[in-house]
Design a protein around this motif. Structure first.
Motif, PDB file in Angstrom:
ATOM      1  N   UNK A 270      -0.892  -7.103   4.157  1.00 18.89           N
ATOM      2  CA  UNK A 270       0.012  -8.240   3.972  1.00 18.89           C
ATOM      3  C   UNK A 270       1.352  -7.846   3.353  1.00 18.89           C
ATOM      4  N   UNK A 271       1.473  -6.613   2.848  1.00 22.77           N
ATOM      5  CA  UNK A 271       2.718  -6.162   2.218  1.00 22.77           C
ATOM      6  C   UNK A 271       3.330  -4.985   2.944  1.00 22.77           C
ATOM      7  N   UNK A 272       4.010  -4.133   2.176  1.00 21.76           N
ATOM      8  CA  UNK A 272       4.649  -2.939   2.725  1.00 21.76           C
ATOM      9  C   UNK A 272       3.647  -1.784   2.797  1.00 21.76           C
ATOM     10  N   UNK A 273       3.960  -0.811   3.667  1.00 22.83           N
ATOM     11  CA  UNK A 273       3.167   0.411   3.779  1.00 22.83           C
ATOM     12  C   UNK A 273       4.091   1.605   3.593  1.00 22.83           C
ATOM     13  N   UNK A 274       3.811   2.421   2.591  1.00 16.66           N
ATOM     14  CA  UNK A 274       4.621   3.601   2.287  1.00 16.66           C
ATOM     15  C   UNK A 274       3.701   4.804   2.182  1.00 16.66           C
ATOM     16  N   UNK A 275       4.078   5.922   2.817  1.00 15.88           N
ATOM     17  CA  UNK A 275       3.221   7.088   2.729  1.00 15.88           C
ATOM     18  C   UNK A 275       3.795   8.313   3.405  1.00 15.88           C
ATOM     19  N   UNK A 276       2.982   9.370   3.428  1.00 17.21           N
ATOM     20  CA  UNK A 276       3.407  10.636   4.028  1.00 17.21           C
ATOM     21  C   UNK A 276       3.074  10.716   5.506  1.00 17.21           C
ATOM     22  N   UNK A 277       1.846  10.326   5.881  1.00 18.32           N
ATOM     23  CA  UNK A 277       1.448  10.423   7.278  1.00 18.32           C
ATOM     24  C   UNK A 277       0.502   9.302   7.646  1.00 18.32           C
ATOM     25  N   UNK A 278       0.582   8.856   8.904  1.00 12.78           N
ATOM     26  CA  UNK A 278      -0.314   7.822   9.394  1.00 12.78           C
ATOM     27  C   UNK A 278      -0.639   8.089  10.858  1.00 12.78           C
ATOM     28  N   UNK A 279      -1.890   7.830  11.212  1.00 12.13           N
ATOM     29  CA  UNK A 279      -2.348   7.960  12.593  1.00 12.13           C
ATOM     30  C   UNK A 279      -3.112   6.686  12.945  1.00 12.13           C
TER      31      UNK A 279
ATOM     32  N   UNK B 110       7.394   2.623   5.723  1.00  5.52           N
ATOM     33  CA  UNK B 110       8.164   3.835   5.475  1.00  5.52           C
ATOM     34  C   UNK B 110       7.191   5.001   5.450  1.00  5.52           C
ATOM     35  N   UNK B 111       7.246   5.836   6.500  1.00  2.85           N
ATOM     36  CA  UNK B 111       6.266   6.896   6.672  1.00  2.85           C
ATOM     37  C   UNK B 111       6.973   8.160   7.170  1.00  2.85           C
ATOM     38  N   UNK B 112       6.624   9.315   6.606  1.00  4.79           N
ATOM     39  CA  UNK B 112       7.235  10.565   7.068  1.00  4.79           C
ATOM     40  C   UNK B 112       6.836  10.864   8.511  1.00  4.79           C
ATOM     41  N   UNK B 113       5.533  10.930   8.765  1.00  4.21           N
ATOM     42  CA  UNK B 113       5.015  11.226  10.097  1.00  4.21           C
ATOM     43  C   UNK B 113       4.112  10.092  10.545  1.00  4.21           C
ATOM     44  N   UNK B 114       4.414   9.532  11.716  1.00  3.24           N
ATOM     45  CA  UNK B 114       3.663   8.391  12.219  1.00  3.24           C
ATOM     46  C   UNK B 114       3.307   8.618  13.683  1.00  3.24           C
ATOM     47  N   UNK B 115       2.003   8.597  13.988  1.00  2.00           N
ATOM     48  CA  UNK B 115       1.515   8.754  15.359  1.00  2.00           C
ATOM     49  C   UNK B 115       0.694   7.522  15.723  1.00  2.00           C
ATOM     50  N   UNK B 116       1.013   6.924  16.860  1.00  2.00           N
ATOM     51  CA  UNK B 116       0.338   5.691  17.286  1.00  2.00           C
ATOM     52  C   UNK B 116      -0.239   5.890  18.676  1.00  2.00           C
ATOM     53  N   UNK B 117      -1.557   5.781  18.770  1.00  4.68           N
ATOM     54  CA  UNK B 117      -2.246   5.875  20.058  1.00  4.68           C
ATOM     55  C   UNK B 117      -2.949   4.567  20.393  1.00  4.68           C
ATOM     56  N   UNK B 118      -2.910   3.636  19.461  1.00  3.75           N
ATOM     57  CA  UNK B 118      -3.457   2.305  19.682  1.00  3.75           C
ATOM     58  C   UNK B 118      -2.326   1.283  19.664  1.00  3.75           C
ATOM     59  N   UNK B 119      -2.435   0.306  18.741  1.00  2.00           N
ATOM     60  CA  UNK B 119      -1.443  -0.754  18.626  1.00  2.00           C
ATOM     61  C   UNK B 119      -0.956  -0.849  17.183  1.00  2.00           C
TER      62      UNK B 119
ATOM     63  N   UNK C  58       0.841  -1.188   0.000  1.00  3.87           N
ATOM     64  CA  UNK C  58       0.000   0.000   0.000  1.00  3.87           C
ATOM     65  C   UNK C  58       0.880   1.243   0.000  1.00  3.87           C
ATOM     66  N   UNK C  59       0.601   2.145  -0.949  1.00  2.00           N
ATOM     67  CA  UNK C  59       1.242   3.459  -0.982  1.00  2.00           C
ATOM     68  C   UNK C  59       0.141   4.507  -0.916  1.00  2.00           C
TER      69      UNK C  59
END
Length: 242
Positions: free
Chosen positions: A53-62, A74-83, A39-40
């Motif tokens: 099931x594969x790779x995750x590439x992007x700009x931001x994830x929450x 591979x993510x520029x900004x990554x915030x994790x409040x869960x798991x 997923x991109x």
């Protein structure tokens, strides 16, 4: 459901949905989603459960729910409040851990802030590493600046950086009540840095230029170049000047 936006489709999950990997603008998971393949995306928001099931590439994830990535992230900004569970390597510019993050590979980025729990089987490299929570680094924790405020058990095989500071939390009423249940200690085999200050630390070797061993430390060997200070409550088996 997919909607065109900036020539990239959105991928939105409501309820239980299976989808294939691809290039998306926005991935929004409100229910249960399973994505087969890489997923991109520009952004990912997970308030439910998503499995990739594969790779995750992007700009931001929450991540506010539960995300499981079977490949690399591979993510520029990554915030994790869960798991967040990553089966391979995790690369980022900025990582904020307010929940739980588990990485089976290595981690590398610029800025790490841990307020929850971070665990990686491999190394963790960053320009800045700040922890006000718990962490377990299976390999080397290497950063230009490392600041740790101990909340629970923290451990790493090795630590290296220009400036390393480890402090215990202040004795609040809650801290006094829980001190017999929480192991607010850093355990590490080797610490190497230019300027080092330690509290509540157990280590085999500490090497550096200017070293201060604060309260409640147990160190087997300290090697210093310029100066070494020691709190009377700490134990150092061997101290040598290089």
């Amino acid at each position: 459901m997919q909607n065109e936006n900036n020539n990239k489709p959105d991928l939105i999950f409501h309820g239980a949905v299976n989808a294939t990997g691809g290039v998306y603008n926005k991935v929004d998971v409100q229910g249960y989603g399973k994505i087969t393949g890489d997923v991109e995306c520009e952004s990912l928001h997970c308030a439910g459960h998503v499995s990739i099931t594969g790779d995750l590439i992007g700009s931001s994830a929450r991540v506010e729910g539960n995300a499981s990535i079977k490949g690399k992230v591979k993510m520029d900004t990554l915030s994790v409040y869960g798991q967040l569970d990553v089966a391979d390597d995790l690369n980022f510019t900025s990582l904020k851990v307010g929940g739980n993050v588990k990485v089976q590979g290595n981690m590398a980025g610029e800025d790490v802030k841990v307020l929850g729990s971070l665990k990686t089987a491999g190394d963790c490299e960053a320009e800045m590493f700040r922890a006000n929570g718990a962490f377990s680094i299976g390999g080397l924790l290497n950063a230009g600046r490392i600041e740790v405020l101990l909340h629970g058990s923290c451990e790493a095989k090795e630590m290296g950086g220009e400036y390393i500071e480890v402090r215990r939390t202040k004795n609040s009423t809650l801290g006094k009540l829980l001190k017999h249940f929480l192991n607010n200690t850093l355990s590490v085999e080797t610490i190497e840095g230019d300027e080092i200050y330690l509290e509540n630390t157990k280590a085999k070797v500490v090497r550096g230029n200017k070293i201060e061993i604060g309260p409640d430390c147990e160190i087997d060997l300290v090697e210093y170049s310029t100066e070494c200070k020691q709190d009377q409550s700490s134990q150092i088996k061997t101290k040598t000047q290089r």
